[in-house]
Design an enzyme around this catalytic site. Structure first.
Site, mmCIF file in Angstrom:
data_model
loop_
_atom_site.group_PDB
_atom_site.id
_atom_site.type_symbol
_atom_site.label_atom_id
_atom_site.label_comp_id
_atom_site.label_asym_id
_atom_site.label_seq_id
_atom_site.Cartn_x
_atom_site.Cartn_y
_atom_site.Cartn_z
ATOM 1 N N TYR A 1 36.769 93.443 15.384
ATOM 2 C CA TYR A 1 36.308 92.461 14.400
ATOM 3 C C TYR A 1 37.351 92.304 13.306
ATOM 4 C CZ TYR A 1 33.069 89.819 11.475
ATOM 5 O OH TYR A 1 32.480 88.819 10.742
ATOM 6 N N TYR B 1 37.240 84.897 20.077
ATOM 7 C CA TYR B 1 37.122 83.602 19.411
ATOM 8 C C TYR B 1 37.486 83.736 17.947
ATOM 9 C CZ TYR B 1 32.683 83.593 16.638
ATOM 10 O OH TYR B 1 31.705 83.778 15.690
ATOM 11 N N PHE C 1 34.905 82.891 8.454
ATOM 12 C CA PHE C 1 36.162 83.269 9.122
ATOM 13 C C PHE C 1 35.908 84.604 9.795
ATOM 14 C CE2 PHE C 1 39.833 85.846 9.679
ATOM 15 C CZ PHE C 1 40.884 85.001 9.961
ATOM 16 N N GLU C 2 36.060 84.634 11.107
ATOM 17 C CA GLU C 2 36.031 85.891 11.835
ATOM 18 C C GLU C 2 36.786 85.705 13.141
ATOM 19 O OE1 GLU C 2 31.909 86.971 12.420
ATOM 20 O OE2 GLU C 2 31.606 85.486 14.005
ATOM 21 N N ILE C 3 37.522 86.729 13.511
ATOM 22 C CA ILE C 3 38.186 86.768 14.814
ATOM 23 C C ILE C 3 37.585 87.967 15.535
ATOM 24 C CG2 ILE C 3 40.363 86.938 16.055
ATOM 25 C CD1 ILE C 3 41.783 85.879 13.580
#
Length: 394
Positions: free
Chosen positions: A221, A193, A277-279
């Protein structure tokens, strides 16, 4: 007969010239793409077709690019109906900078039912699939490990100490983002996500697929900004984390990046990945180790009695459970959330961006410099760091 042979020769010549022209054009396109794409040494992916996609075909929670390998991913936001304008602005930037080329779905989660106005407003901003969900009531509200009376007392005590010091809803949000968002039914089929928020800015074109880049490079991460947390908001977070480490050595990896989060004298650095903000590879949040850590923190009550944010929680978990090569700074993704802004300063990245002044925070960030020079440590050293008393660095 002679005329027939001449015609055949002319036809053959036309075919040969046509093929040569096609190959010349392909060579030109490839060279142009290489010239305008990201350089391999820039910290962003090189111009490899498997990271790029102009295919507008859309799927529920999947996206196929050049190699036809599905990636189950989505842009995910926890958002209120009242934040429609800010969410629309974010979607417009995400679409313009990235998603119009890839068509990844959006998932919006709310603690209340979404209004028809909100649904129509966000659907108007994208051609990608959009999904709306209400979070399960058991995921929202007071932890069973705290009392209403003690929480109200803590809110009064901390009201003027720091931002959101007296906010009950902010604490609910931080606890939800720390331990529950990945458990929402709409995310159960996702592997990755990308967290998005209303009212943020994306400064740079993203011509490649960060999800695919994460997967192909076995990254877990991804982040853009690394500030320091305000110490008053996490007074006992590291002490509580130390106890979990010492109680669960079997859940620690052989090597970890914990020295980014704590010094050699076991002092918490306050460094964290700014999680607005993180993927993320969601298998990390679904892991036994992460769930055990979150439950340990929840029992301690710091989400409510202090103001433990999801950013330091995610960051401490990543530092003690992952290696450095599983973490990635998306230096090429220019980003602003009220408080901090990052824009790349490398020439091959700047050409893809439109940045305001004073958006070079990450090149001044103490935590980013520490990230660059810090290396992994073995489990025995991690346990030593957890066993040391927290004391000032000499």
């Amino acid at each position: 007969m002679a005329n027939t042979q001449v015609k055949r020769l002319m036809l053959l010549l036309i075919v040969v010239l046509g093929v040569a022209s096609v190959y010349k054009y392909i060579d030109y396109v490839n060279k142009a793409a290489a010239a305008e794409g990201w350089g391999a040494s820039s910290g962003a992916p090189a111009s490899n077709n498997k990271y790029y996609n102009n295919n507008n075909e859309q799927h529920l929670f999947t996206n196929s690019t050049g190699d036809n390998s599905p990636i189950r991913a989505a842009m995910v936001a926890l958002v209120r109906n009242s934040e429609l304008d800010g969410m629309r602005a974010t979607i417009r930037q995400v679409e313009d900078r990235f998603n119009r080329r890839f068509g990844y779905p959006y998932v919006f989660i709310n603690d209340e039912d979404f209004s028809e106005e909100f649904k129509a407003g966000v659907r108007a901003m994208t051609k990608a699939p959009v999904h709306f969900g209400k979070l399960p009531p058991e995921h929202w509200g007071l932890s069973e490990h705290v009392t209403e009376e003690d929480v109200q007392e803590a809110l009064k005590r901390n009201k003027d100490r720091y931002i959101y010091g007296g906010s009950y809803s902010y604490r609910l949000m931080c606890r939800y983002q720390s331990g529950f968002v990945h458990k929402h039914p709409l995310l159960k089929d996702l592997d990755y996500y990308w967290r998005i928020e209303p009212g943020v800015s994306y400064f740079c074109d993203i011509a490649y697929d960060p999800f695919r880049y994460m997967r192909d490079n076995r990254l877990v991460y991804g982040f853009t900004i690394t500030p320091m947390e305000k110490a008053d908001t996490v007074e006992t977070l590291w002490e509580t984390t130390r106890k979990w480490i010492l109680q669960n050595p079997d859940l620690l990896p052989d090597k970890s990046f914990i020295r980014w989060a704590v010094t050699d004298s076991s002092k918490y650095t306050m460094c964290h990945f700014w999680s607005n903000f993180e993927i993320v590879d969601l298998s990390f949040y679904r892991s036994e180790a992460y769930e055990s850590y979150f439950q340990h923190l929840d029992r301690a009550g710091g989400f409510f009695y202090e103001r433990w944010g999801d950013a330091p929680v995610h960051s401490l978990a990543a530092a003690m459970l992952l290696r450095k090569d599983q973490l990635h700074w998306f230096e090429d993704i220019g980003y602003h959330h009220p408080g901090y802004a990052h824009c790349p300063n490398k020439p091959d990245m700047v050409s893809q961006c439109v940045c305001p002044r004073s958006s070079d925070y990450m090149y001044r960030s103490v935590c980013n410099r520490r990230f660059g020079r810090t290396e992994d440590v073995v489990k025995s050293r991690a346990l030593e760091l957890a066993g040391l008393p927290d004391k000032a660095e000499k």
